[in-house]
Write a protein that holds these residues in place. Structure first.
Motif, mmCIF file in Angstrom:
data_model
loop_
_atom_site.group_PDB
_atom_site.id
_atom_site.type_symbol
_atom_site.label_atom_id
_atom_site.label_comp_id
_atom_site.label_asym_id
_atom_site.label_seq_id
_atom_site.Cartn_x
_atom_site.Cartn_y
_atom_site.Cartn_z
ATOM 1 N N LEU A 8 0.823 -1.215 0.000
ATOM 2 C CA LEU A 8 0.000 0.000 0.000
ATOM 3 C C LEU A 8 0.854 1.261 0.000
ATOM 4 N N MET A 9 1.967 1.224 0.730
ATOM 5 C CA MET A 9 2.874 2.372 0.696
ATOM 6 C C MET A 9 3.488 2.520 -0.690
ATOM 7 N N GLY A 10 3.764 1.402 -1.360
ATOM 8 C CA GLY A 10 4.294 1.453 -2.716
ATOM 9 C C GLY A 10 3.307 2.068 -3.691
ATOM 10 N N VAL A 11 2.042 1.720 -3.543
ATOM 11 C CA VAL A 11 1.006 2.317 -4.397
ATOM 12 C C VAL A 11 0.947 3.823 -4.156
ATOM 13 N N ALA A 12 1.020 4.219 -2.888
ATOM 14 C CA ALA A 12 1.003 5.652 -2.559
ATOM 15 C C ALA A 12 2.236 6.350 -3.137
ATOM 16 N N ASN A 13 3.393 5.709 -3.053
ATOM 17 C CA ASN A 13 4.615 6.309 -3.599
ATOM 18 C C ASN A 13 4.520 6.494 -5.104
ATOM 19 N N PHE A 14 3.974 5.504 -5.805
ATOM 20 C CA PHE A 14 3.817 5.641 -7.252
ATOM 21 C C PHE A 14 2.820 6.745 -7.596
ATOM 22 N N ALA A 15 1.750 6.863 -6.838
ATOM 23 C CA ALA A 15 0.767 7.917 -7.093
ATOM 24 C C ALA A 15 1.389 9.300 -6.867
ATOM 25 N N MET A 16 2.152 9.430 -5.784
ATOM 26 C CA MET A 16 2.813 10.714 -5.518
ATOM 27 C C MET A 16 3.858 11.009 -6.581
ATOM 28 N N HIS A 17 4.585 9.986 -7.000
ATOM 29 C CA HIS A 17 5.614 10.159 -8.025
ATOM 30 C C HIS A 17 4.990 10.654 -9.331
ATOM 31 N N LYS A 18 3.887 10.049 -9.712
ATOM 32 C CA LYS A 18 3.209 10.468 -10.952
ATOM 33 C C LYS A 18 2.720 11.903 -10.842
ATOM 34 N N ALA A 19 2.161 12.265 -9.683
ATOM 35 C CA ALA A 19 1.669 13.628 -9.499
ATOM 36 C C ALA A 19 2.805 14.643 -9.598
ATOM 37 N N VAL A 20 3.946 14.318 -9.037
ATOM 38 C CA VAL A 20 5.083 15.234 -9.088
ATOM 39 C C VAL A 20 5.638 15.331 -10.496
ATOM 40 N N VAL A 21 5.745 14.204 -11.184
ATOM 41 C CA VAL A 21 6.294 14.213 -12.544
ATOM 42 C C VAL A 21 5.417 15.054 -13.466
ATOM 43 N N GLU A 22 4.118 15.056 -13.243
ATOM 44 C CA GLU A 22 3.197 15.777 -14.120
ATOM 45 C C GLU A 22 2.870 17.190 -13.643
ATOM 46 N N CYS A 23 3.470 17.655 -12.542
ATOM 47 C CA CYS A 23 3.084 18.945 -11.973
ATOM 48 C C CYS A 23 3.620 20.137 -12.756
ATOM 49 N N GLY A 24 4.734 19.964 -13.478
ATOM 50 C CA GLY A 24 5.279 21.065 -14.263
ATOM 51 C C GLY A 24 6.128 22.039 -13.460
ATOM 52 N N HIS A 25 6.481 21.704 -12.238
ATOM 53 C CA HIS A 25 7.325 22.560 -11.413
ATOM 54 C C HIS A 25 8.697 22.693 -12.079
ATOM 55 N N PRO A 26 9.292 23.895 -12.064
ATOM 56 C CA PRO A 26 10.587 24.085 -12.745
ATOM 57 C C PRO A 26 11.688 23.156 -12.229
ATOM 58 N N PHE A 27 11.734 22.905 -10.939
ATOM 59 C CA PHE A 27 12.748 22.002 -10.391
ATOM 60 C C PHE A 27 12.571 20.594 -10.944
ATOM 61 N N VAL A 28 11.337 20.147 -11.015
ATOM 62 C CA VAL A 28 11.050 18.804 -11.518
ATOM 63 C C VAL A 28 11.390 18.717 -13.000
ATOM 64 N N GLU A 29 11.054 19.741 -13.748
ATOM 65 C CA GLU A 29 11.337 19.733 -15.183
ATOM 66 C C GLU A 29 12.844 19.711 -15.450
ATOM 67 N N ASP A 30 13.617 20.489 -14.670
ATOM 68 C CA ASP A 30 15.077 20.467 -14.827
ATOM 69 C C ASP A 30 15.650 19.102 -14.477
ATOM 70 N N THR A 31 15.125 18.505 -13.414
ATOM 71 C CA THR A 31 15.599 17.188 -12.997
ATOM 72 C C THR A 31 15.268 16.133 -14.045
ATOM 73 N N LYS A 32 14.063 16.201 -14.599
ATOM 74 C CA LYS A 32 13.686 15.242 -15.653
ATOM 75 C C LYS A 32 14.587 15.384 -16.862
ATOM 76 N N ARG A 33 14.899 16.612 -17.213
ATOM 77 C CA ARG A 33 15.743 16.853 -18.379
ATOM 78 C C ARG A 33 17.162 16.324 -18.135
ATOM 79 N N TYR A 34 17.693 16.535 -16.932
ATOM 80 C CA TYR A 34 19.054 16.087 -16.629
ATOM 81 C C TYR A 34 19.133 14.566 -16.547
ATOM 82 N N PHE A 35 18.290 13.965 -15.723
ATOM 83 C CA PHE A 35 18.356 12.516 -15.530
ATOM 84 C C PHE A 35 17.768 11.742 -16.699
ATOM 85 N N GLY A 36 16.946 12.379 -17.487
ATOM 86 C CA GLY A 36 16.363 11.720 -18.651
ATOM 87 C C GLY A 36 17.400 11.303 -19.669
ATOM 88 N N THR A 37 18.505 12.040 -19.734
ATOM 89 C CA THR A 37 19.560 11.671 -20.682
ATOM 90 C C THR A 37 20.255 10.385 -20.248
#
Length: 89
Positions: A8-37
């Protein structure tokens, strides 16, 4: 019972992870761009899955300490998600 809580904690972690990835926050977008490579577009989900598999495996073995660590990890994820989604950062 520990296995169910870890799942259940894993399901919650995945839900929170998805919400953060899709939030569009500048920090998250920079991190996605860096680690995405290095990890690709879904690398962060793979890391989250590896953590969940490890927690489930050790919970199945009866390790209460790992359950507590995973609970702390979930709590930190909840606080970080709340901060990013409400603009507290």
């Amino acid at each position: 019972m520990l296995l169910i809580f870890a799942f259940l904690m894993g399901v919650a972690n995945f839900a929170m992870h998805k919400a953060v990835v899709e939030c569009g926050h500048p920090f998250v977008e920079d991190t996605k761009r860096y680690f995405g490579t290095y990890l690709g577009p879904y690398g962060s989900y793979a890391i989250e899955l590896a953590l969940l598999i490890g927690a489930l495996w050790l919970a199945n073995e009866g390790s209460v300490l790992v359950g507590l660590f995973y609970l702390a990890y979930t709590g930190m994820n909840a606080v970080a998600t709340w901060m990013l989604l409400t603009g507290k950062t």
